[in-house]
Design a protein around this motif. Sequence first.
Motif, PDB file in Angstrom:
ATOM      1  N   ASP A  29       1.028  -0.799   0.220  1.00  0.00           N
ATOM      2  CA  ASP A  29       0.341  -0.141  -0.092  1.00  0.00           C
ATOM      3  C   ASP A  29       1.185   1.259  -0.020  1.00  0.00           C
ATOM      4  O   ASP A  29       2.096   1.327   0.974  1.00  0.00           O
ATOM      5  N   LEU A  30       1.101   2.062  -0.780  1.00  0.00           N
ATOM      6  CA  LEU A  30       1.447   3.444  -0.738  1.00  0.00           C
ATOM      7  C   LEU A  30       1.107   4.372  -0.720  1.00  0.00           C
ATOM      8  O   LEU A  30      -0.809   4.640  -0.890  1.00  0.00           O
ATOM      9  N   GLU A  31       1.568   5.578  -0.572  1.00  0.00           N
ATOM     10  CA  GLU A  31       0.832   6.883  -0.562  1.00  0.00           C
ATOM     11  C   GLU A  31       2.078   7.902  -0.914  1.00  0.00           C
ATOM     12  O   GLU A  31       3.537   7.695  -0.818  1.00  0.00           O
ATOM     13  N   ILE A  32       1.869   8.253  -1.898  1.00  0.00           N
ATOM     14  CA  ILE A  32       3.249   8.763  -3.264  1.00  0.00           C
ATOM     15  C   ILE A  32       2.943  10.576  -3.198  1.00  0.00           C
ATOM     16  O   ILE A  32       1.844  10.579  -3.482  1.00  0.00           O
ATOM     17  N   TYR A  33       3.684  10.926  -3.854  1.00  0.00           N
ATOM     18  CA  TYR A  33       3.613  12.516  -4.733  1.00  0.00           C
ATOM     19  C   TYR A  33       3.735  12.090  -6.313  1.00  0.00           C
ATOM     20  O   TYR A  33       4.257  11.400  -6.515  1.00  0.00           O
ATOM     21  N   TYR A  34       2.489  12.049  -6.844  1.00  0.00           N
ATOM     22  CA  TYR A  34       2.419  11.772  -8.184  1.00  0.00           C
ATOM     23  C   TYR A  34       2.185  12.958  -8.505  1.00  0.00           C
ATOM     24  O   TYR A  34       1.392  13.724  -8.579  1.00  0.00           O
ATOM     25  N   LYS A  35       3.118  13.386 -10.189  1.00  0.00           N
ATOM     26  CA  LYS A  35       2.443  14.462 -11.033  1.00  0.00           C
ATOM     27  C   LYS A  35       2.689  13.601 -12.125  1.00  0.00           C
ATOM     28  O   LYS A  35       3.554  13.714 -12.345  1.00  0.00           O
ATOM     29  N   ALA A  36       1.246  13.489 -13.137  1.00  0.00           N
ATOM     30  CA  ALA A  36       2.014  13.014 -14.542  1.00  0.00           C
ATOM     31  C   ALA A  36       2.951  14.075 -15.353  1.00  0.00           C
ATOM     32  O   ALA A  36       2.805  14.746 -15.263  1.00  0.00           O
ATOM     33  N   GLY A  37       3.523  12.925 -15.721  1.00  0.00           N
ATOM     34  CA  GLY A  37       4.352  13.120 -16.979  1.00  0.00           C
ATOM     35  C   GLY A  37       5.558  13.422 -16.501  1.00  0.00           C
ATOM     36  O   GLY A  37       6.490  13.937 -17.026  1.00  0.00           O
ATOM     37  N   ARG A  38       5.944  13.314 -15.031  1.00  0.00           N
ATOM     38  CA  ARG A  38       7.421  13.282 -14.215  1.00  0.00           C
ATOM     39  C   ARG A  38       7.990  11.421 -14.449  1.00  0.00           C
ATOM     40  O   ARG A  38       7.031  10.617 -14.927  1.00  0.00           O
ATOM     41  N   GLU A  39       9.551  12.043 -14.904  1.00  0.00           N
ATOM     42  CA  GLU A  39       9.706   9.893 -14.824  1.00  0.00           C
ATOM     43  C   GLU A  39      10.036   9.602 -13.386  1.00  0.00           C
ATOM     44  O   GLU A  39       9.700   8.597 -13.553  1.00  0.00           O
ATOM     45  N   ILE A  40      10.053  10.449 -12.316  1.00  0.00           N
ATOM     46  CA  ILE A  40      10.497   9.744 -11.537  1.00  0.00           C
ATOM     47  C   ILE A  40       9.463  10.625  -9.979  1.00  0.00           C
ATOM     48  O   ILE A  40       9.513  11.673 -10.236  1.00  0.00           O
ATOM     49  N   HIS A  41       8.774   9.725  -9.810  1.00  0.00           N
ATOM     50  CA  HIS A  41       8.127  10.718  -8.251  1.00  0.00           C
ATOM     51  C   HIS A  41       8.350  10.349  -6.617  1.00  0.00           C
ATOM     52  O   HIS A  41       9.592   9.300  -6.315  1.00  0.00           O
ATOM     53  N   ARG A  42       8.143  10.523  -5.673  1.00  0.00           N
ATOM     54  CA  ARG A  42       8.344  10.391  -4.403  1.00  0.00           C
ATOM     55  C   ARG A  42       7.247   9.324  -4.263  1.00  0.00           C
ATOM     56  O   ARG A  42       5.897   9.193  -4.380  1.00  0.00           O
ATOM     57  N   ILE A  43       8.304   8.701  -2.184  1.00  0.00           N
ATOM     58  CA  ILE A  43       7.060   8.021  -1.794  1.00  0.00           C
ATOM     59  C   ILE A  43       7.195   7.996  -0.971  1.00  0.00           C
ATOM     60  O   ILE A  43       8.074   8.883  -0.065  1.00  0.00           O
ATOM     61  N   LYS A  44       5.287   8.873   0.199  1.00  0.00           N
ATOM     62  CA  LYS A  44       5.535   9.232   1.250  1.00  0.00           C
ATOM     63  C   LYS A  44       5.557   8.416   2.112  1.00  0.00           C
ATOM     64  O   LYS A  44       6.063   7.974   2.964  1.00  0.00           O
ATOM     65  N   ASN A  45       5.281   7.731   2.095  1.00  0.00           N
ATOM     66  CA  ASN A  45       5.140   6.058   3.315  1.00  0.00           C
ATOM     67  C   ASN A  45       4.302   4.160   2.374  1.00  0.00           C
ATOM     68  O   ASN A  45       3.440   4.681   0.924  1.00  0.00           O
ATOM     69  N   ALA A  46       4.876   3.778   2.592  1.00  0.00           N
ATOM     70  CA  ALA A  46       4.415   2.385   1.823  1.00  0.00           C
ATOM     71  C   ALA A  46       4.867   1.471   3.462  1.00  0.00           C
ATOM     72  O   ALA A  46       5.671   1.180   4.601  1.00  0.00           O
ATOM     73  N   ARG A  47       3.898   0.416   2.785  1.00  0.00           N
ATOM     74  CA  ARG A  47       3.800  -0.249   3.996  1.00  0.00           C
ATOM     75  C   ARG A  47       2.672  -1.857   3.383  1.00  0.00           C
ATOM     76  O   ARG A  47       2.624  -2.108   2.299  1.00  0.00           O
ATOM     77  N   ILE A  48       3.720  -3.224   3.979  1.00  0.00           N
ATOM     78  CA  ILE A  48       3.444  -4.546   3.306  1.00  0.00           C
ATOM     79  C   ILE A  48       1.603  -4.745   2.932  1.00  0.00           C
ATOM     80  O   ILE A  48       1.089  -4.315   4.457  1.00  0.00           O
ATOM     81  N   THR A  49       0.851  -5.259   2.377  1.00  0.00           N
ATOM     82  CA  THR A  49      -0.695  -4.672   2.222  1.00  0.00           C
ATOM     83  C   THR A  49      -0.682  -5.857   2.741  1.00  0.00           C
ATOM     84  O   THR A  49      -2.239  -6.763   2.828  1.00  0.00           O
ATOM     85  N   TYR A  50      -0.564  -7.254   2.141  1.00  0.00           N
ATOM     86  CA  TYR A  50      -0.153  -8.553   2.901  1.00  0.00           C
ATOM     87  C   TYR A  50       0.586  -8.765   2.564  1.00  0.00           C
ATOM     88  O   TYR A  50       1.863  -9.185   1.998  1.00  0.00           O
ATOM     89  N   PRO A  51       0.494  -9.766   4.239  1.00  0.00           N
ATOM     90  CA  PRO A  51       2.330 -10.037   4.684  1.00  0.00           C
ATOM     91  C   PRO A  51       2.457 -11.505   3.472  1.00  0.00           C
ATOM     92  O   PRO A  51       1.599 -12.333   4.356  1.00  0.00           O
ATOM     93  N   TYR A  52       3.015 -11.890   3.445  1.00  0.00           N
ATOM     94  CA  TYR A  52       3.148 -13.048   2.852  1.00  0.00           C
ATOM     95  C   TYR A  52       3.634 -14.172   4.080  1.00  0.00           C
ATOM     96  O   TYR A  52       4.610 -13.900   4.449  1.00  0.00           O
TER      97      TYR A  52
END
Length: 241
Positions: A58-81
Motif C-alpha cells: 500500500d503506497l502513499e505517493i507524490y504523483y504528478k503526470a509526466g514526471r519520470e520519477i516520483h516520490r514515496i511518502k509512505n509504504a507498507r506491506i498490504t499482504y504479508p506473505y
Amino acid sequence: MIEKTRGIFLHAVKYSETSLIASIYTEHYGRQSFIINGVHGKNSTVRAAVFQPLYLLDLEIYYKAGREIHRIKNARITYPYSTIPFDIRKSTQVLFLAEVLYKCLREEETNIELFDFLYHSLTLLDLTEAGISNFHIWFLFKLTRFLGFSPSREDAERCNFFDLQTARFVSHEPLHSQFTDKHLTVLFTRLFTIDSSSIENLDYTQHERRLVLEKLLEFYHIHLGNLGEFKSLEVLKEVLK
C-alpha cells in the motif's frame, strides 16, 4: 499531489548511501519509478525491508503526470506473505518472475485487470502447496494474454506443432526453427486447461518443465524483443530439480 495506490515491487537500484530508485507496478498508474530518500536511515518512515521482490504494498505517493520519477511518502506491506519468504521453491520463483516482470512491464498506464492478475496470482502462490514447482510456467503462460501475444487455442487438439512466431498451432513444421516439436506441443497445450484452481494438475517432470520454460522464454523474446539474460534462471533450475 498525494495519491494512494496499491503496488507490486519489481526492482531497485541504489541511488546514494541511504536512498533507492525503485520500479513498482502500481494499480492506478502502471509501472512507475520512485525515489525513496533515506530508506536506510534510522529516522526513515519508509523501511527498506518492504522493498523485496514482488512484495504487495500500500503506497502513499507524490504523483504528478509526466514526471519520470516520483516520490514515496509512505509504504507498507498490504499482504504479508506467510510462506514465500521461507520456502526456497517459492522465493526462487518469485525472484525469477520479478526479473521477468521488470523487463516486460513497460506501460505507464492503468491496467486494473493485469494488476489484479498479478496480485491474486502471488497470493495464490503464497497459499498453495500442491504443484508449486510448475507455478512459474503457468504464470508466464497466463501473462501473455496481458502482454498482447497470447497463444491461439484454435487447432491445438489436431496440430502437432506450435509456431512461436505466429502464436498459432500448425499441422506442418514451419520453415523456420522457432516452433515446438510434437512432444513439446502436447506439453504446451496442457497449459490451456489449467486455471488458478487446478495448478496441482500441471505435473510436469523436471525435464519437461525445463523444455517448456525454454520455449516460453523464447516465445517472450520473439514478441517483446530481446529481453537479455535472466540472471536468476540458473538458480531457478537448480532449486526446482
